[in-house]
Each structure stands twice: as C-alpha cells, then as structure tokens.
Design a protein around this motif. Structure first.
Motif, short mmCIF file in Angstrom:
data_model
loop_
_atom_site.label_atom_id
_atom_site.label_comp_id
_atom_site.label_asym_id
_atom_site.label_seq_id
_atom_site.Cartn_x
_atom_site.Cartn_y
_atom_site.Cartn_z
N MET A 1 14.88 -35.68 73.31
CA MET A 1 14.38 -34.53 73.21
C MET A 1 12.95 -34.57 73.94
N PRO A 2 12.53 -33.48 74.83
CA PRO A 2 11.40 -33.59 75.42
C PRO A 2 10.17 -33.63 74.43
N GLN A 3 9.04 -34.06 74.69
CA GLN A 3 7.80 -33.93 73.73
C GLN A 3 7.09 -32.46 74.05
N PHE A 4 6.63 -31.67 73.49
CA PHE A 4 5.68 -30.81 73.51
C PHE A 4 5.18 -30.17 72.41
N THR A 5 4.30 -29.33 72.48
CA THR A 5 3.44 -28.72 71.39
C THR A 5 3.89 -27.22 71.33
N GLU A 6 4.40 -26.84 70.21
CA GLU A 6 4.56 -25.54 70.16
C GLU A 6 3.61 -24.86 69.04
N ILE A 7 3.17 -23.51 69.57
CA ILE A 7 2.11 -23.01 69.05
C ILE A 7 2.45 -21.36 68.87
N ASP A 8 2.38 -21.11 67.65
CA ASP A 8 2.86 -19.59 67.21
C ASP A 8 1.29 -18.56 67.47
N ARG A 9 1.60 -17.76 68.50
CA ARG A 9 0.49 -16.60 68.77
C ARG A 9 1.29 -15.29 68.62
N LEU A 10 1.85 -14.95 67.47
CA LEU A 10 2.86 -13.91 67.61
C LEU A 10 1.97 -12.61 67.36
N GLY A 11 2.19 -11.68 68.29
CA GLY A 11 1.65 -10.64 68.28
C GLY A 11 2.55 -9.10 68.24
N PRO A 12 1.95 -8.15 68.63
CA PRO A 12 2.74 -6.84 68.41
C PRO A 12 3.37 -6.33 69.48
N SER A 13 3.63 -6.84 70.63
CA SER A 13 4.23 -6.72 71.77
C SER A 13 5.73 -6.86 72.12
N HIS A 14 6.35 -6.15 71.02
CA HIS A 14 8.00 -6.22 70.96
C HIS A 14 8.65 -5.15 70.33
N SER A 15 9.81 -5.20 70.27
CA SER A 15 10.60 -3.94 70.26
C SER A 15 11.82 -4.67 68.95
N PRO A 16 12.63 -3.71 68.22
CA PRO A 16 13.63 -4.23 67.64
C PRO A 16 14.92 -4.46 68.75
N ARG A 17 15.70 -5.21 68.29
CA ARG A 17 16.97 -5.50 68.95
C ARG A 17 18.03 -4.36 68.87
N GLU A 18 17.79 -3.66 67.89
CA GLU A 18 19.05 -2.76 67.75
C GLU A 18 20.13 -3.00 67.51
N ASP A 58 2.29 -27.37 81.02
CA ASP A 58 1.62 -28.72 80.80
C ASP A 58 2.28 -29.06 79.30
N ALA A 59 3.57 -28.93 79.01
CA ALA A 59 3.95 -29.28 77.92
C ALA A 59 3.54 -28.43 76.47
N VAL A 60 2.79 -27.45 76.69
CA VAL A 60 2.42 -26.68 75.65
C VAL A 60 3.35 -25.28 75.64
N VAL A 61 3.78 -24.97 74.62
CA VAL A 61 4.97 -23.73 74.26
C VAL A 61 4.15 -22.78 73.41
N VAL A 62 3.97 -21.70 73.86
CA VAL A 62 3.44 -20.73 72.97
C VAL A 62 4.39 -19.57 72.56
N ARG A 63 4.80 -19.42 71.36
CA ARG A 63 5.64 -18.67 70.89
C ARG A 63 5.00 -17.20 70.89
N VAL A 64 5.39 -16.13 71.41
CA VAL A 64 4.73 -14.93 71.70
C VAL A 64 5.55 -13.76 70.75
N VAL A 65 6.91 -13.95 70.71
CA VAL A 65 7.83 -12.83 70.23
C VAL A 65 8.84 -13.83 69.64
N ALA A 100 7.02 -30.73 90.77
CA ALA A 100 5.79 -31.13 90.21
C ALA A 100 5.72 -30.99 88.60
N ILE A 101 6.40 -29.90 88.29
CA ILE A 101 6.21 -29.91 86.60
C ILE A 101 7.70 -29.72 86.34
N ASP A 102 8.30 -31.17 86.46
CA ASP A 102 9.77 -31.20 86.05
C ASP A 102 9.59 -31.52 84.65
#
Length: 349
Positions: A1-18, A58-65, A100-102
């Motif tokens: 698996m690739p090495q990365f840092t996953e960060i939660d920055r969950l915010g209000p910009s979303h809707s229900p999937r209904e 740069d191997a940083v993943v931010v979860r927004v929704v 370059a960002i493989d």
C-alpha cells in the motif's frame, strides 16, 4: 500500500445522497496552486459552492466530505459519485508533469479502489473515449459520457495507462482491513511487527503492533493509531479492557509554551490521556475532566495534569500544574495554588 498521511477536515459543504447508490470515483484538477489543506479550507466554506470528498498533494490526503454524503463536485452526478481533487494541478499539465507526481497518482488509485470495495462498484478505469458505466474516471467523463456540465479535467495528457496499472495492482489484491488503512495513513508508525492482526480479549476488537505504536480497531470506534508515548498509560490502565476502552480518535500534538516540546493527547471511550513532553501520561475524565475543560484545559489557570485521580474522604481529587480539582457527590471545587489558603477558581460564565 502507498504511504500517505490522511487528515480529517470535515466541513459543512455537502448534501445527503438521498438513497442513491455510489457507482463512480472521479478525479479532478484544482486549476490553482493550493496544498491539500489550503484547498480543503476553501472547500469548507459553503459560500464557495464547491467541495470534494478528498484533496491530495505530496502524499497528504485531506478528507473534506465523508463518502456517505454527496460532495458538490459534478452537479446532478453528485449523489452517485465520490470525488478527489489533485491540489495544485491543472488541465494544461503535460504527461511529464503528471508523471512527476506518480506517488500521488498511486495514492489516488488506492483511494479509488478502497472506495469501490466499500460501496460495491466496479474498479474498471473508464478513460477516453468514455462509455457510461460503473468505475473510476474523471470530471470529463461526466461531461462527455453523462452529458452533465462542461468541465474537461483532468485533461488530455493525464497518464491513464500508468493510473490504470496502479488501480489494477490494488484491485487484484486482498481488500485491506481498517487497521491496514489506518497504518497506511500513519507512516510515523514505522515498520509492522505483528504478523497480521491479533484479537482483543472481548473477541470483537483487533490490534496490530508497529515500530512506534499500535493500531486498535473496534466496530464501534473504527481504527485508530496510538503512539508509544500514550501506550505507556494505556498499558498501565489495562489497555482496552480497562476504564479507557478503545481509542476513538487520532492523537493530537499540543504546543507547550512552558515546556521543551509538544505534548500529546488522545481520546478514548473512557476519557483522554494527556502527556506533556518528557513527563508521564495522565488520565482525565468525568466531572473533573469537564471542570478542567471549563477552566481552559492545559492553557488555563490550572495548567497540565500532574496526576491521575486520587481517592480522598468521600470523593476524589486530581492534581494539576497549578492547582487541584476536588470532587465529592453533588459538588466540585477547583483550587489554584496561591499560598495558604489556596484560592478557589471561579467557574467561567
């Protein structure tokens, strides 16, 4: 698996999937120079009217929704898609710029396969020329195949052959567990020491040991990494079978203006462990923990925890850097050290 840092920055910009079933994972470009975190901050302002489930650079993943909700990415295709944006990327990039960002392409492929496994849709890569179907594609797929909108990202020079190979490498293997995923998102853990995963005494949870900590999983709490510095107190309190229970969040670093380095804090089912740099860890919970929080936590007048709770007469007390908090049934008092006698600390309004 690739090495990365996953960060939660969950915010209000979303809707229900209904009730819509997720069928596609889509890639996007930013058309700007942001980082994963700066783009996430922009997306978290609902007035901007756009969001993605993930930003990546740069191997940083931010979860927004959360994937259970719809992001604001692809108009009427939002209810059935998961969306990732490469921060700092542009439609005009050459193939060489993409290659370059493989490392980030590989991480995006891993996230796409993880999402497909989670929601039960195909891991087929749908590249130009497009066709309508379940699978992994980009924003231009929505425009050309579905006839929604006019966007053309990720652009004509995106290396679909390289990306598809990454997807195939992940899709062909065993689906990673929650502990595997947390370990991949926490490279600070170092090398894995446990062969597979071990069951906890309750027969429900699992854990794995790494060079610099452990990852614990339970269906009620998900998987969270516990660094060695916190594990000392966790072990003293009998790990997950003790009063702390399972971890419920990742640890945080806390700046300490009066100390030599950052402290650590991590939340568990039964309270929080605080560890100041070069000091033991202490458990804060219950009414005393709530009173300490009301006084401003470690930055308030009482400072950092200096002990666990201690039994006293009909109640308990806990020592802090600049005072104590006493609890007896129906009453709690915070005292700041100020000579003889100590000064009661007024409760904030």
């Amino acid at each position: 698996m690739p090495q990365f840092t996953e960060i939660d920055r969950l915010g209000p910009s979303h809707s229900p999937r209904e009730g819509a079933r997720v069928t596609n994972f889509l890639l996007h470009t930013q058309e700007g120079n942001g980082t994963a975190e700066s783009l996430a901050a922009y997306l978290n302002n609902p007035a901007n009217g756009v969001s993605y489930h993930y930003t990546l650079r740069d191997a940083v993943v931010v979860r927004v929704v959360p994937e259970e909700l719809a992001a604001w990415s692809v108009l009427s295709a939002n209810p059935f898609t998961v969306n990732l944006c490469f921060a700092g990327s542009r439609v005009a990039w050459s193939r060489q710029q993409w290659l370059a960002i493989d490392g980030d392409l590989r991480i995006a492929a891993f996230l796409a396969v993880r999402s497909a496994h989670r929601h039960g849709y195909s891991t087929e890569v749908i590249e130009p020329d497009y066709y309508v179907g379940e699978g992994i594609s980009d924003h231009k797929y929505v425009t050309r195949a579905l006839g929604i909108g006019s966007h053309t990202d990720v652009g004509p020079n995106f290396p679909w052959d390289v990306f598809a190979a990454h997807v195939a490498s992940f899709a062909g293997g065993t689906e990673p567990t929650a502990i595997d995923l947390r370990a991949a998102a926490s490279p600070w853990l170092g090398a894995r020491r446990t062969d597979g995963e071990l069951s906890t005494p309750d027969g429900v949870g699992r854990f794995a040991e790494f060079e610099h900590g452990y990852v614990y999983w339970h269906p009620d709490t998900d998987a969270h990494a516990v660094p060695t510095a916190i594990m000392d107190k966790y072990a003293e309190l009998d790990w997950e079978t003790g009063p702390l229970g399972y971890p419920t969040a990742e640890h945080s670093e806390l700046p300490d203006p009066r100390g030599s380095g950052p402290g650590l804090a991590q939340t568990f089912q039964g309270g929080i462990v605080y560890r100041r740099a070069a000091q033991p860890g202490y458990w804060v919970h219950g009414a005393i923990g709530a009173r300490w929080a009301a006084a401003g936590y470690e930055n308030g007048e009482l400072g950092w925890p200096a002990s666990d709770e201690t039994a006293h007469d009909d109640g308990v007390y806990q020592s802090f850097e600049f005072g104590r908090i006493y609890w007896v049934p129906e009453q709690i008092v915070a005292l700041r050290n100020s000579g003889d006698p100590d000064t009661p600390l007024p409760r904030p309004a």
